[in-house]
Write a protein that holds these residues in place. Structure first.
Motif, PDB file in Angstrom:
ATOM      1  N   ARG A 105      54.958  72.595 104.127  1.00  0.00           N
ATOM      2  CA  ARG A 105      55.376  73.523 104.860  1.00  0.00           C
ATOM      3  C   ARG A 105      54.091  74.461 105.441  1.00  0.00           C
ATOM      4  O   ARG A 105      54.186  74.483 106.876  1.00  0.00           O
ATOM      5  N   TYR A 145      51.583  74.617  86.116  1.00  0.00           N
ATOM      6  CA  TYR A 145      52.512  74.167  87.452  1.00  0.00           C
ATOM      7  C   TYR A 145      53.350  73.078  87.371  1.00  0.00           C
ATOM      8  O   TYR A 145      54.023  72.732  88.229  1.00  0.00           O
ATOM      9  N   LYS A 183      56.055  71.033  98.204  1.00  0.00           N
ATOM     10  CA  LYS A 183      56.884  71.414  99.327  1.00  0.00           C
ATOM     11  C   LYS A 183      56.488  72.701 100.267  1.00  0.00           C
ATOM     12  O   LYS A 183      56.098  72.510 101.381  1.00  0.00           O
ATOM     13  N   ARG A 184      55.933  73.571  99.661  1.00  0.00           N
ATOM     14  CA  ARG A 184      55.709  74.759 100.215  1.00  0.00           C
ATOM     15  C   ARG A 184      54.251  74.582 100.930  1.00  0.00           C
ATOM     16  O   ARG A 184      54.089  74.862 101.993  1.00  0.00           O
ATOM     17  N   SER A 239      56.722  72.841  88.260  1.00  0.00           N
ATOM     18  CA  SER A 239      56.972  73.395  89.567  1.00  0.00           C
ATOM     19  C   SER A 239      56.469  72.448  90.683  1.00  0.00           C
ATOM     20  O   SER A 239      56.352  72.882  91.696  1.00  0.00           O
ATOM     21  N   LYS A 240      55.698  71.510  90.043  1.00  0.00           N
ATOM     22  CA  LYS A 240      54.750  70.725  91.180  1.00  0.00           C
ATOM     23  C   LYS A 240      55.465  70.295  92.483  1.00  0.00           C
ATOM     24  O   LYS A 240      54.856  70.536  93.410  1.00  0.00           O
ATOM     25  N   GLU A 241      56.507  69.541  92.466  1.00  0.00           N
ATOM     26  CA  GLU A 241      57.280  69.384  93.506  1.00  0.00           C
ATOM     27  C   GLU A 241      57.803  70.705  94.593  1.00  0.00           C
ATOM     28  O   GLU A 241      57.511  70.489  95.607  1.00  0.00           O
ATOM     29  N   ASP A 242      57.981  71.750  94.067  1.00  0.00           N
ATOM     30  CA  ASP A 242      58.136  72.932  94.675  1.00  0.00           C
ATOM     31  C   ASP A 242      56.886  73.387  95.458  1.00  0.00           C
ATOM     32  O   ASP A 242      56.690  73.812  96.569  1.00  0.00           O
ATOM     33  N   TYR A 243      55.600  73.467  94.618  1.00  0.00           N
ATOM     34  CA  TYR A 243      54.438  73.607  95.195  1.00  0.00           C
ATOM     35  C   TYR A 243      54.038  72.831  96.248  1.00  0.00           C
ATOM     36  O   TYR A 243      53.657  73.139  97.470  1.00  0.00           O
TER      37      TYR A 243
END
Length: 93
Positions: free
Chosen positions: A17, A4, A13-14, A7-11
């Motif tokens: 949230r 991952y 952020k999710r 995609s670490k920053e996307d995870y």
């Protein structure tokens, strides 16, 4: 490197949230919000966490399992067992 990592920053952020949603649910309970409205938000958080889990699982398979398969049959078998156990835990939850 973890599957991952790209995609670490996307995870993150999710997950932030989701964290905010959970705090919102706590406020709803503190404010004696109608039960069904609280349950609706709990369902939304559950679905969001499931989406994160499925993304991490996909990353694990496409990176860790594939790399292990290129390494050796034993390494591949171990990673497949790990993935299968993770899927079983997700299905039970």
């Amino acid at each position: 490197m973890n599957g991952y990592t790209g995609s670490k920053e996307d995870y993150l952020k999710r997950l932030r949230r989701i964290e905010g949603q959970v705090r919102g649910i706590a406020r709803m309970v503190e404010d004696d919000t109608y039960c069904i409205d609280v349950l609706t938000q709990v369902s939304a958080v559950t679905k969001a966490l499931q989406a994160v889990s499925l993304g991490l699982l996909e990353d694990h398979i496409s990176h860790c399992v594939v790399d292990a398969a290129a390494e050796s049959e034993a390494a591949k078998d171990e990673k497949v067992r790990e993935a299968s156990a993770a899927i079983a835990r997700l299905v039970r939850s």
